[in-house]
Design a protein around this motif. Structure first.
Motif, PDB file in Angstrom:
ATOM      1  N   LEU A 159       0.810  -1.214   0.000  1.00 23.48           N
ATOM      2  CA  LEU A 159       0.000   0.000   0.000  1.00 23.48           C
ATOM      3  C   LEU A 159       0.849   1.274   0.000  1.00 23.48           C
ATOM      4  CD1 LEU A 159      -2.797  -1.063   2.516  1.00 23.48           C
ATOM      5  CD2 LEU A 159      -3.025  -0.755   0.037  1.00 23.48           C
ATOM      6  N   GLY A 160       2.154   1.121   0.148  1.00 24.22           N
ATOM      7  CA  GLY A 160       3.054   2.267   0.121  1.00 24.22           C
ATOM      8  C   GLY A 160       3.438   2.802   1.483  1.00 24.22           C
ATOM      9  N   ALA A 161       3.054   2.104   2.523  1.00 24.36           N
ATOM     10  CA  ALA A 161       3.400   2.523   3.888  1.00 24.36           C
ATOM     11  C   ALA A 161       4.732   1.905   4.294  1.00 24.36           C
ATOM     12  CB  ALA A 161       2.306   2.099   4.862  1.00 24.36           C
ATOM     13  N   SER A 162       5.424   2.603   5.160  1.00 24.90           N
ATOM     14  CA  SER A 162       6.665   2.091   5.747  1.00 24.90           C
ATOM     15  C   SER A 162       6.486   2.071   7.262  1.00 24.90           C
ATOM     16  CB  SER A 162       7.858   2.964   5.362  1.00 24.90           C
ATOM     17  OG  SER A 162       8.093   2.892   3.994  1.00 24.90           O
ATOM     18  N   PRO A 163       5.779   1.073   7.770  1.00 25.22           N
ATOM     19  CA  PRO A 163       5.499   1.050   9.207  1.00 25.22           C
ATOM     20  C   PRO A 163       6.754   0.779  10.027  1.00 25.22           C
ATOM     21  CG  PRO A 163       4.867  -1.022   8.219  1.00 25.22           C
ATOM     22  CD  PRO A 163       5.279  -0.114   7.088  1.00 25.22           C
ATOM     23  N   ALA A 164       6.745   1.275  11.249  1.00 28.59           N
ATOM     24  CA  ALA A 164       7.780   0.895  12.201  1.00 28.59           C
ATOM     25  C   ALA A 164       7.464  -0.533  12.622  1.00 28.59           C
ATOM     26  CB  ALA A 164       7.767   1.823  13.406  1.00 28.59           C
ATOM     27  N   ILE A 165       8.453  -1.395  12.511  1.00 29.53           N
ATOM     28  CA  ILE A 165       8.279  -2.816  12.843  1.00 29.53           C
ATOM     29  C   ILE A 165       9.040  -3.106  14.133  1.00 29.53           C
ATOM     30  CG2 ILE A 165       8.667  -5.189  12.074  1.00 29.53           C
ATOM     31  CD1 ILE A 165       6.699  -3.647  10.286  1.00 29.53           C
ATOM     32  N   HIS A 166       8.346  -3.709  15.082  1.00 29.79           N
ATOM     33  CA  HIS A 166       8.976  -4.105  16.343  1.00 29.79           C
ATOM     34  C   HIS A 166       8.780  -5.604  16.495  1.00 29.79           C
ATOM     35  CE1 HIS A 166       9.624   0.026  17.516  1.00 29.79           C
ATOM     36  NE2 HIS A 166       8.378   0.282  17.139  1.00 29.79           N
ATOM     37  N   GLU A 167       9.850  -6.354  16.230  1.00 27.76           N
ATOM     38  CA  GLU A 167       9.796  -7.815  16.333  1.00 27.76           C
ATOM     39  C   GLU A 167      10.102  -8.212  17.773  1.00 27.76           C
ATOM     40  OE1 GLU A 167      11.390 -10.182  13.275  1.00 27.76           O
ATOM     41  OE2 GLU A 167      10.737  -8.796  11.715  1.00 27.76           O
ATOM     42  N   LEU A 168       9.082  -8.651  18.457  1.00 29.83           N
ATOM     43  CA  LEU A 168       9.192  -8.917  19.884  1.00 29.83           C
ATOM     44  C   LEU A 168      10.240  -9.966  20.217  1.00 29.83           C
ATOM     45  CD1 LEU A 168       5.440  -8.799  20.945  1.00 29.83           C
ATOM     46  CD2 LEU A 168       7.113  -6.944  20.845  1.00 29.83           C
ATOM     47  N   ASP A 169      10.449 -10.921  19.319  1.00 34.50           N
ATOM     48  CA  ASP A 169      11.452 -11.957  19.599  1.00 34.50           C
ATOM     49  C   ASP A 169      12.878 -11.435  19.439  1.00 34.50           C
ATOM     50  OD1 ASP A 169      11.063 -11.755  16.858  1.00 34.50           O
ATOM     51  OD2 ASP A 169      11.063 -13.904  16.505  1.00 34.50           O
ATOM     52  N   GLN A 170      13.041 -10.177  19.049  1.00 34.01           N
ATOM     53  CA  GLN A 170      14.361  -9.570  18.916  1.00 34.01           C
ATOM     54  C   GLN A 170      14.682  -8.648  20.103  1.00 34.01           C
ATOM     55  OE1 GLN A 170      16.355 -10.544  16.311  1.00 34.01           O
ATOM     56  NE2 GLN A 170      14.638 -11.903  15.861  1.00 34.01           N
ATOM     57  N   TYR A 171      13.729  -8.465  21.007  1.00 33.30           N
ATOM     58  CA  TYR A 171      13.911  -7.609  22.180  1.00 33.30           C
ATOM     59  C   TYR A 171      14.172  -8.465  23.409  1.00 33.30           C
ATOM     60  CZ  TYR A 171      11.965  -3.498  19.784  1.00 33.30           C
ATOM     61  OH  TYR A 171      11.736  -2.456  18.931  1.00 33.30           O
ATOM     62  N   ALA A 172      15.060  -8.002  24.279  1.00 37.31           N
ATOM     63  CA  ALA A 172      15.328  -8.719  25.525  1.00 37.31           C
ATOM     64  C   ALA A 172      14.068  -8.778  26.394  1.00 37.31           C
ATOM     65  CB  ALA A 172      16.462  -8.040  26.288  1.00 37.31           C
ATOM     66  N   ASN A 173      13.252  -7.730  26.344  1.00 42.22           N
ATOM     67  CA  ASN A 173      12.022  -7.699  27.129  1.00 42.22           C
ATOM     68  C   ASN A 173      10.798  -8.005  26.258  1.00 42.22           C
ATOM     69  OD1 ASN A 173      12.098  -5.300  25.666  1.00 42.22           O
ATOM     70  ND2 ASN A 173      11.187  -4.086  27.307  1.00 42.22           N
ATOM     71  N   GLY A 174      10.999  -8.749  25.195  1.00 38.32           N
ATOM     72  CA  GLY A 174       9.926  -9.057  24.248  1.00 38.32           C
ATOM     73  C   GLY A 174       8.747  -9.778  24.864  1.00 38.32           C
TER      74      GLY A 174
END
Length: 102
Positions: free
Chosen positions: A34-49
């Motif tokens: 759709l042309g959006a560039s959302p901020a992606i937060h991959e929880l499995d990449q965070y220590a506090n995910g």
């Protein structure tokens, strides 16, 4: 929960995901299409995910991922996003939030 709210309000479109989640990948692909560039937060990449995932559930996200926020507001999970896309309102929401331009 403050971390989730802060991250969700920092960009016009935000998606909380896990890298191994197929539906997360599909929702991200739809936003890019759709042309959006959302901020992606991959929880499995965070220590506090795991704590972030619990916070998403307390905010009403069920399942916890993908959790999509547009304009700082929780819009829904994959089934909600697909429904919004089918009825045409997803694109409208992204335009209103200035995540995409015409």
């Amino acid at each position: 929960m403050d971390t989730i709210r802060g991250l969700a309000s920092n960009n016009a479109a935000v998606i909380f995901t896990k890298s191994s989640c197929f539906m997360c990948h599909s929702v991200k692909a739809l936003f890019y299409e759709l042309g959006a560039s959302p901020a992606i937060h991959e929880l499995d990449q965070y220590a506090n995910g795991r704590e972030m995932e619990y916070a998403l559930r307390r905010l009403g996200c069920n399942p916890s991922v993908p959790a999509v926020f547009i304009g700082g507001k929780y819009v829904g999970s994959s089934k909600d996003i697909i429904s919004l896309h089918v009825d045409g309102s997803l694109k409208e929401k992204l335009i209103e939030a200035r995540a995409i331009w015409l």
